[in-house]
Scaffold this motif. Structure first.
Motif, short mmCIF file in Angstrom:
data_model
loop_
_atom_site.label_atom_id
_atom_site.label_comp_id
_atom_site.label_asym_id
_atom_site.label_seq_id
_atom_site.Cartn_x
_atom_site.Cartn_y
_atom_site.Cartn_z
N MET A 58 41.19 48.70 23.86
CA MET A 58 41.64 47.54 24.58
C MET A 58 41.30 47.68 26.06
SD MET A 58 45.42 45.85 24.65
CE MET A 58 46.20 46.47 26.11
N THR A 59 40.74 46.63 26.64
CA THR A 59 40.37 46.63 28.05
C THR A 59 41.60 46.35 28.91
OG1 THR A 59 38.16 45.82 27.51
CG2 THR A 59 38.90 45.56 29.79
N VAL A 60 41.77 47.14 29.95
CA VAL A 60 42.84 46.92 30.92
C VAL A 60 42.20 46.27 32.15
CG1 VAL A 60 44.61 47.99 32.37
CG2 VAL A 60 44.14 48.90 30.08
N PHE A 61 42.78 45.16 32.59
CA PHE A 61 42.29 44.44 33.75
C PHE A 61 43.25 44.65 34.92
CE2 PHE A 61 40.65 42.11 30.09
CZ PHE A 61 39.31 42.00 30.41
N TYR A 62 42.67 44.68 36.13
CA TYR A 62 43.43 44.85 37.36
C TYR A 62 43.06 43.71 38.29
CZ TYR A 62 43.82 49.55 35.48
OH TYR A 62 44.05 50.62 34.66
N GLN A 63 44.05 43.20 39.01
CA GLN A 63 43.81 42.05 39.85
C GLN A 63 44.57 42.18 41.16
OE1 GLN A 63 44.80 38.41 37.88
NE2 GLN A 63 43.67 37.16 39.33
N THR A 64 43.96 41.69 42.23
CA THR A 64 44.63 41.65 43.53
C THR A 64 44.10 40.45 44.29
OG1 THR A 64 45.27 43.00 45.42
CG2 THR A 64 42.96 43.09 44.80
N THR A 65 44.79 40.12 45.37
CA THR A 65 44.37 39.03 46.25
C THR A 65 43.95 39.63 47.58
OG1 THR A 65 45.90 37.50 45.17
CG2 THR A 65 45.08 36.86 47.34
N TYR A 66 42.85 39.12 48.11
CA TYR A 66 42.33 39.55 49.40
C TYR A 66 42.37 38.36 50.34
CZ TYR A 66 39.14 41.29 52.97
OH TYR A 66 38.58 41.69 54.16
N SER A 67 42.99 38.52 51.50
CA SER A 67 43.05 37.44 52.50
C SER A 67 41.85 37.54 53.42
CB SER A 67 44.34 37.53 53.31
OG SER A 67 45.44 37.27 52.47
N SER A 68 40.96 36.56 53.34
CA SER A 68 39.78 36.53 54.18
C SER A 68 39.95 35.47 55.26
CB SER A 68 38.53 36.23 53.34
OG SER A 68 38.34 34.84 53.18
N PRO A 69 39.10 35.46 56.27
CA PRO A 69 39.18 34.44 57.32
C PRO A 69 38.93 33.02 56.81
CG PRO A 69 37.76 36.26 58.01
CD PRO A 69 38.10 36.48 56.57
N ILE A 70 38.38 32.89 55.62
CA ILE A 70 38.07 31.55 55.09
C ILE A 70 38.81 31.26 53.79
CG2 ILE A 70 35.87 31.21 56.27
CD1 ILE A 70 34.44 32.27 53.80
N GLY A 71 39.87 31.98 53.55
CA GLY A 71 40.69 31.71 52.38
C GLY A 71 40.90 32.94 51.52
N ASP A 72 41.93 32.86 50.71
CA ASP A 72 42.26 33.98 49.83
C ASP A 72 41.26 34.09 48.68
OD1 ASP A 72 44.43 34.61 51.38
OD2 ASP A 72 45.90 33.71 50.04
N LEU A 73 40.96 35.33 48.34
CA LEU A 73 40.06 35.65 47.23
C LEU A 73 40.84 36.39 46.16
CD1 LEU A 73 37.20 37.02 49.47
CD2 LEU A 73 36.95 35.05 47.96
N SER A 74 40.56 36.07 44.92
CA SER A 74 41.11 36.80 43.78
C SER A 74 40.06 37.81 43.33
CB SER A 74 41.43 35.83 42.65
OG SER A 74 41.88 36.55 41.51
#
Length: 163
Positions: free
Chosen positions: A1-17
């Motif tokens: 089973m694949t385990v996925f990891y996720q975070t949000t990055y705040s950039s100068p032009i908007g948040d990135l997933s």
């Protein structure tokens, strides 16, 4: 089973997933962009870091400081068709601060359709890192960025000012 990891990055032009698994970085999307997390809509991801997310954040930090960070420290694992993979690989060869047109890419891939190239470019799951923002329309005009033309314009200006 694949385990996925996720975070949000705040950039100068908007948040990135940012999304990764144990093998590498799978996606970097602006939160409201077209094709957001395409292919991963139904997965459950841990909201915690792994080494690929840490490396991606460091890369993005350097990029937004005006540096031209190398992709060699990243393990990019975009998933797509064979044609999409060919297009995305070519995008990585566009030098920082430079652009190509969809037609240029079609010609380099011996593809008769710049529109097919545009479709593959638009589905690029690794925004900024696989620099689809460096692709312009036939007369050098801004067109077709899943994250929005305002962001595409910002990214191109950012790279020009950093050169």
């Amino acid at each position: 089973m694949t385990v996925f990891y996720q975070t949000t990055y705040s950039s100068p032009i908007g948040d990135l997933s940012l999304l990764a698994d144990e093998e590498g970085l799978l996606g970097v999307w602006f939160l409201e962009q077209r094709y957001f997390q395409r292919g991963y809509e139904e997965i459950l991801a841990l909201e915690e870091d792994n080494r690929h997310l840490i490396a991606a954040r460091k890369w993005l930090d350097a990029y937004f400081k005006g540096e031209n960070p190398s992709l060699s420290a990243l393990s990019l694992c975009p998933r797509g068709t064979a044609f999409q993979q060919r297009v995305w690989q070519l995008l990585q060869d566009i030098p920082y601060g430079e652009t190509l047109t969809y037609g240029d890419i079609a010609q380099r891939l011996n593809c008769p359709s710049a529109q097919a190239v545009g479709g593959a470019v638009g589905k690029n799951p690794l925004s900024i890192m696989i620099p689809c923002h460096r692709v312009l329309g036939s007369r050098g005009h801004l067109t077709g960025y899943a994250g929005g033309l305002d962001r595409k314009n910002w990214l191109l200006a950012h790279e020009q000012s950093a050169i």
